[in-house]
Design a protein around this motif. Structure first.
Motif, PDB file in Angstrom:
ATOM      1  N   THR A  83       0.852  -1.184   0.000  1.00  0.00           N
ATOM      2  CA  THR A  83       0.000   0.000   0.000  1.00  0.00           C
ATOM      3  C   THR A  83       0.886   1.232   0.000  1.00  0.00           C
ATOM      4  O   THR A  83       1.616   1.503   0.961  1.00  0.00           O
ATOM      5  N   LYS A  85       0.838   4.704   0.550  1.00  0.00           N
ATOM      6  CA  LYS A  85      -0.075   5.632   1.208  1.00  0.00           C
ATOM      7  C   LYS A  85       0.440   7.057   1.043  1.00  0.00           C
ATOM      8  O   LYS A  85       1.509   7.419   1.554  1.00  0.00           O
ATOM      9  N   THR A  87       0.539  10.853   1.761  1.00  0.00           N
ATOM     10  CA  THR A  87       0.219  11.734   2.887  1.00  0.00           C
ATOM     11  C   THR A  87       0.305  13.208   2.527  1.00  0.00           C
ATOM     12  O   THR A  87      -0.243  14.051   3.233  1.00  0.00           O
ATOM     13  N   ARG A 116      -4.811   7.673  -0.872  1.00  0.00           N
ATOM     14  CA  ARG A 116      -4.611   8.894  -0.083  1.00  0.00           C
ATOM     15  C   ARG A 116      -4.883   8.555   1.378  1.00  0.00           C
ATOM     16  O   ARG A 116      -5.906   7.955   1.714  1.00  0.00           O
ATOM     17  N   ALA A 117      -3.959   8.940   2.247  1.00  0.00           N
ATOM     18  CA  ALA A 117      -4.167   8.721   3.676  1.00  0.00           C
ATOM     19  C   ALA A 117      -5.362   9.544   4.157  1.00  0.00           C
ATOM     20  O   ALA A 117      -5.600  10.658   3.689  1.00  0.00           O
TER      21      ALA A 117
END
Length: 480
Positions: A83, A85, A87, A116-117
């Motif tokens: 993943t 991610k 931020t 997208r976190a």
């Protein structure tokens, strides 16, 4: 100029596009690429031009920048089931999570996710510029939240148009064996394409899930939102895919329009072997078009083959619903398909076409297609017309070897419920070698012909309640 006329200009290549902005992005991206190359050197390329990208967002950013700057096609192979991610947004393009695609790039996901976190600022995941070509393989694109609309018109249009929550395509896009899920396009001006918005030269979605995406208009003036799943302003092919559980909402009481929670098309589209199901389009006090919407201005061509359009809900309390499953304003052909168990619901309003609704200039061809189990419902004194199909504004319908069966129209509280299988007005409808059976309505259980002409050629109309056709003798060949 209206938003729809802007769409027309974009299709003709006359609209104020993003070429200037694209050039600026390329220049800015070049600077970022240089910095990124020093900080995060890309993994060495294989002789075949494949770059293995470690499970690291900086490595992915650096690999895209390097691919954008290299001649020829590049393939980026992501870490298996990683993943990535995001931020923070891309430095050069803060509306996007990753660098804009400006060259020919294939991203092999290996089951990886780019997301997208939840704590990150709003940005979409990917933008394909007009010079770019992106192929995604076996990857999940998740959680994007668009803040702009590349190619949107300059003033006098207000700023704030938003499109493409997960992916915005201005060039060429292919999505294979992938997922585009839980992305959002939301705006106080106009929102479109929660999952994918494609305006480029070509887009293909193959064996891909598009689900849980949303297009949401939250303003207070009359406006619109379209396409929770996929919006297209350029040629689009969707094949062997699942478009489900997407949503379009507009602010209640603003007389706004919500269109096509699954797919909204403003240009040519081909859909084959696909399921469009459980999508929800909502416009309290406004107007709703079906989960699959073919735009009205100008008329567009849509072909649907071996596809199931099922269990979608279009609702507009105190407003108007134009199709629970399909809203067609252009030229639409549906072949070897099923339009089943969809709902058009308008409490104290007008529900037109539980399965399929046609506009004034629309043309519909059904071939070997089952329109079954759909419902047009207008509780609390509303008007419901055409449980299976409504051709009520002057369109043209030709159905061959197709069946309108077990559809329902109902309107409680003293409302009007007409045409369980078919409601026809103004325009012609021709049914060849088909059946209209088991449908229910307040009147015209099978067919209600208000005006226009309904022609039955070797078509059986029977077992409809409370009658087969109304008014009496309106449909030649129909016998109660």
């Amino acid at each position: 100029m209206s938003l729809m006329s802007w769409r027309s200009r974009r299709r003709r290549g006359q609209g104020p596009g993003g070429r200037g902005r694209s050039a600026g992005r390329l220049c800015a991206a070049a600077g970022v690429t240089a910095v990124a190359a020093m900080m995060f050197p890309a993994p060495p390329a294989h002789p075949a031009g494949v770059v293995n990208v470690r499970c690291s967002v900086p490595d992915l950013v650096a690999a895209i920048d390097a691919a954008n700057g290299s001649p020829g096609a590049d393939t980026l192979r992501l870490a298996r089931r990683c993943t990535y991610k995001l931020t923070v947004p891309d430095v050069a393009n803060p509306a996007n999570g990753l660098p804009a695609i400006t060259s020919e790039i294939t991203i092999e996901g290996n089951g990886a996710t780019i997301a997208r976190a939840r704590s990150a600022p709003a940005f979409r995941i990917l933008l394909v510029e007009s010079a770019g070509s992106l192929t995604l393989e076996k990857i999940t694109i998740k959680g994007g939240r668009a803040t702009d609309c590349p190619g949107a018109p300059a003033p006098p249009f207000p700023p704030g148009i938003v499109c493409g929550g997960g992916i915005n395509n201005q060039g060429s896009l292919t999505v294979n064996h992938s997922r585009v899920i839980d992305n959002v396009a939301t705006s106080t001006v106009y929102a479109e394409g929660g999952g994918i918005d494609t305006d480029g030269s070509a887009a293909t979605v193959y064996d891909t899930e598009v689900s849980g995406n949303t297009a949401d208009y939250t303003g207070l003036a009359p406006s619109a939102a379209a396409a929770g799943g996929i919006a297209n302003d350029g040629p689009l092919t969707v094949k062997d895919s699942r478009v489900h559980d997407n949503a379009v909402h507009v602010t209640a009481g603003t007389d706004s329009v919500a269109s096509g929670a699954g797919i909204t098309s403003f240009a040519q589209v081909e859909i084959e072997g696909t399921s469009i199901s459980h999508n929800h389009t909502s416009a309290p006090g406004g107007t709703v078009r079906g989960a699959l919407t073919n735009s009205t201005s100008p008329p567009n061509t849509m072909t649907v083959n071996e596809t199931v359009i099922r269990a979608n809900v279009s609702s507009a309390s105190d407003g108007t619903v134009l199709g629970g499953g399909v809203g067609n304003g252009g030229v639409l052909s549906i072949t070897h398909s099923r339009v089943i168990d969809n709902y058009a619901i308008s409490r104290n309003g007008v529900a037109r076409g539980g399965g399929i609704s046609l506009g004034a200039v629309a043309q519909l061809t059904l071939d070997s297609t089952d329109v079954h189990g759909n419902t047009a419902s207008a509780p609390d004194g509303g008007t419901a017309l055409g449980g299976g199909l409504i051709n009520g504004l002057g369109g043209t319908v030709t159905a061959d070897d197709s069946h309108l069966r077990d559809n329902t129209v109902r309107a409680s509280g003293g409302g009007t419920a007409l045409g369980g299988g078919l409601f026809n007005a103004v325009g012609p409808t021709t049914l060849n070698n088909g059946t209209v059976t088991g449908n229910r309505a307040g009147d015209g259980g099978g067919i209600y012909e208000e005006s226009g002409t309904v022609t039955l050629n070797d078509t059986l109309v029977k077992r409809n309640k409370p009658n087969n056709c109304a008014p009496p003798s309106s449909v030649p060949g129909c016998v109660d």
